[in-house]
Design a protein around this motif. Structure first.
Motif, PDB file in Angstrom:
ATOM      1  N   UNK A 139     -16.038 -19.411 -11.489  1.00  0.00           N
ATOM      2  CA  UNK A 139     -16.082 -18.009 -11.887  1.00  0.00           C
ATOM      3  C   UNK A 139     -16.128 -17.058 -10.696  1.00  0.00           C
ATOM      4  N   UNK A 140     -16.894 -17.319  -9.620  1.00  0.00           N
ATOM      5  CA  UNK A 140     -16.868 -16.383  -8.472  1.00  0.00           C
ATOM      6  C   UNK A 140     -15.472 -16.230  -7.876  1.00  0.00           C
ATOM      7  N   UNK A 141     -14.733 -17.338  -7.751  1.00  0.00           N
ATOM      8  CA  UNK A 141     -13.368 -17.242  -7.230  1.00  0.00           C
ATOM      9  C   UNK A 141     -12.474 -16.472  -8.181  1.00  0.00           C
ATOM     10  N   UNK A 142     -12.687 -16.669  -9.489  1.00  0.00           N
ATOM     11  CA  UNK A 142     -11.878 -15.949 -10.470  1.00  0.00           C
ATOM     12  C   UNK A 142     -12.143 -14.453 -10.396  1.00  0.00           C
ATOM     13  N   UNK A 143     -13.405 -14.060 -10.219  1.00  0.00           N
ATOM     14  CA  UNK A 143     -13.729 -12.639 -10.110  1.00  0.00           C
ATOM     15  C   UNK A 143     -13.081 -12.033  -8.877  1.00  0.00           C
ATOM     16  N   UNK A 144     -13.126 -12.771  -7.770  1.00  0.00           N
ATOM     17  CA  UNK A 144     -12.476 -12.259  -6.561  1.00  0.00           C
ATOM     18  C   UNK A 144     -10.967 -12.118  -6.772  1.00  0.00           C
ATOM     19  N   UNK A 145     -10.350 -13.091  -7.439  1.00  0.00           N
ATOM     20  CA  UNK A 145      -8.910 -13.004  -7.717  1.00  0.00           C
ATOM     21  C   UNK A 145      -8.598 -11.814  -8.622  1.00  0.00           C
ATOM     22  N   UNK A 146      -9.459 -11.570  -9.608  1.00  0.00           N
ATOM     23  CA  UNK A 146      -9.252 -10.431 -10.512  1.00  0.00           C
ATOM     24  C   UNK A 146      -9.284  -9.123  -9.726  1.00  0.00           C
ATOM     25  N   UNK A 147     -10.253  -8.990  -8.817  1.00  0.00           N
ATOM     26  CA  UNK A 147     -10.339  -7.767  -8.009  1.00  0.00           C
ATOM     27  C   UNK A 147      -9.109  -7.617  -7.121  1.00  0.00           C
ATOM     28  N   UNK A 148      -8.640  -8.725  -6.553  1.00  0.00           N
ATOM     29  CA  UNK A 148      -7.458  -8.674  -5.689  1.00  0.00           C
ATOM     30  C   UNK A 148      -6.218  -8.288  -6.484  1.00  0.00           C
ATOM     31  N   UNK A 149      -6.035  -8.879  -7.666  1.00  0.00           N
ATOM     32  CA  UNK A 149      -4.891  -8.524  -8.510  1.00  0.00           C
ATOM     33  C   UNK A 149      -4.958  -7.053  -8.926  1.00  0.00           C
ATOM     34  N   UNK A 150      -6.165  -6.609  -9.278  1.00  0.00           N
ATOM     35  CA  UNK A 150      -6.331  -5.221  -9.713  1.00  0.00           C
ATOM     36  C   UNK A 150      -6.022  -4.253  -8.576  1.00  0.00           C
ATOM     37  N   UNK A 151      -6.424  -4.603  -7.357  1.00  0.00           N
ATOM     38  CA  UNK A 151      -6.138  -3.733  -6.223  1.00  0.00           C
ATOM     39  C   UNK A 151      -4.646  -3.659  -5.946  1.00  0.00           C
ATOM     40  N   UNK A 152      -3.952  -4.794  -6.076  1.00  0.00           N
ATOM     41  CA  UNK A 152      -2.514  -4.810  -5.798  1.00  0.00           C
ATOM     42  C   UNK A 152      -1.733  -3.974  -6.807  1.00  0.00           C
ATOM     43  N   UNK A 153      -1.925  -4.270  -8.089  1.00  0.00           N
ATOM     44  CA  UNK A 153      -1.153  -3.549  -9.101  1.00  0.00           C
ATOM     45  C   UNK A 153      -1.678  -2.124  -9.275  1.00  0.00           C
ATOM     46  N   UNK A 154      -2.992  -1.924  -9.086  1.00  0.00           N
ATOM     47  CA  UNK A 154      -3.556  -0.590  -9.243  1.00  0.00           C
ATOM     48  C   UNK A 154      -3.079   0.377  -8.184  1.00  0.00           C
ATOM     49  N   UNK A 155      -2.848  -0.110  -6.954  1.00  0.00           N
ATOM     50  CA  UNK A 155      -2.364   0.768  -5.896  1.00  0.00           C
ATOM     51  C   UNK A 155      -1.033   1.392  -6.279  1.00  0.00           C
ATOM     52  N   UNK A 156      -0.160   0.612  -6.873  1.00  0.00           N
ATOM     53  CA  UNK A 156       1.155   1.118  -7.270  1.00  0.00           C
ATOM     54  C   UNK A 156       1.036   2.047  -8.476  1.00  0.00           C
ATOM     55  N   UNK A 157       0.294   1.620  -9.482  1.00  0.00           N
ATOM     56  CA  UNK A 157       0.227   2.390 -10.724  1.00  0.00           C
ATOM     57  C   UNK A 157      -0.515   3.712 -10.549  1.00  0.00           C
ATOM     58  N   UNK A 158      -1.578   3.722  -9.757  1.00  0.00           N
ATOM     59  CA  UNK A 158      -2.319   4.969  -9.576  1.00  0.00           C
ATOM     60  C   UNK A 158      -1.567   5.954  -8.685  1.00  0.00           C
TER      61      UNK A 158
END
Length: 302
Positions: free
Chosen positions: A76-95
């Protein structure tokens, strides 16, 4: 007769009485600003683009978890880190797209003229846009993390994978919270840059393409300076190598990688948190100040 009629026409007409159903709120700076932010959030929520961008963000995070749901990432800790990384990548473009739209759209339809002549002041107009983007960034990132954790549980719990919560220590919670804050700061910084460029160019395309060009130039110029500086064994080479340490992307990446080093034992970067924080704060002040200057000096009738 003419004098009497002229004197009657010069008298001001009486103001009509305000209806009791109309409630006037406080006209203080903060009250008007909060109502302006609420209005911006309402407009964002009603836009079809915001719904499309939210759907893209959720689909990207869920799909990324499906593709990376391997044995190495089942913790779960690795999954949370991956979720934050994915969110930062796609969020940078969308925002960037969303921030450019909420400012450039005001110029394209001409609504900024009505807002600045009958609504809030220009500084309130700017702060309302920035405040609405900050709230949207916080809500979207927290929502993506929650959706990502639920997706991870759906993928792993039915297979008999036991969830171990022993990682929930005070140190882990502290640095994970700082990692989330660093991600919020990253998304917010690029949103402010998009707002600045959209206001300067008076178009959505100016904000979106401007930030993309900024990304490309930072990577290209940073790599060039590092290559040239590494080949020069003198003060000029040292100066060229140090220039990329003051780029937006490198400092935002340093804030996240430094927290990652605490969480996973990786090597910390050469840029400290204090250095990165001061540099990003400087950029935010410059972008915000330029946008305010554009609004203050520009004739809205042009």
């Amino acid at each position: 007769m003419n004098e009497v009629s002229q004197s009657m026409t010069e008298q001001p007409l009486p103001m009509p009485e305000r209806s009791q159903n109309v409630i006037m709120g406080s006209q203080s700076f903060v009250s008007v600003l909060w109502r302006s932010i609420a209005g911006e959030l309402y407009k964002i929520r009603r836009r079809a683009m915001s719904k499309i961008l939210s759907t893209i963000a959720i689909a990207t995070v869920v799909l990324a978890l499906l593709l990376t749901n391997t044995t190495a990432s089942q913790l779960l800790p690795n999954a949370i880190y991956n979720i934050i990384s994915f969110s930062n990548f796609i969020g940078s473009i969308l925002f960037i797209i969303l921030a450019g739209t909420i400012v450039g759209g005001e110029y394209s339809v001409g609504s900024i003229r009505l807002m600045l002549t009958r609504g809030p002041t220009r500084i309130q107009f700017l702060l309302a846009k920035i405040g609405a983007m900050l709230i949207c960034v916080c809500i979207m990132l927290v929502s993506l993390i929650v959706i990502g954790i639920i997706t991870w549980l759906v993928l792993n719990v039915p297979d008999g994978h036991r969830v171990d919560f022993s990682f929930l220590t005070g140190n882990w919670l502290l640095h994970t919270s700082l990692l989330i804050l660093a991600t919020i700061l990253s998304l917010f910084t690029y949103s402010v840059l998009a707002i600045c460029l959209s206001c300067w160019g008076k178009a959505t395309a100016a904000g979106v393409t401007g930030v993309l060009i900024w990304w490309f130039l930072e990577n290209a110029i940073g790599g060039l300076f590092t290559l040239l500086g590494s080949r020069m064994q003198n003060a000029l080479g040292t100066f060229l190598v140090s220039i990329p340490d003051y780029f937006i992307g490198n400092n935002l990446n340093a804030l996240r990688s430094n927290q990652q080093s605490y969480l996973f034992g990786d090597h910390a970067g050469t840029i400290t948190d204090l250095h990165a924080g001061i540099v990003i704060l400087f950029y935010l002040i410059i972008f915000g100040g330029l946008t305010w200057w554009f609004l203050q000096t520009r004739d809205i009738t042009s």
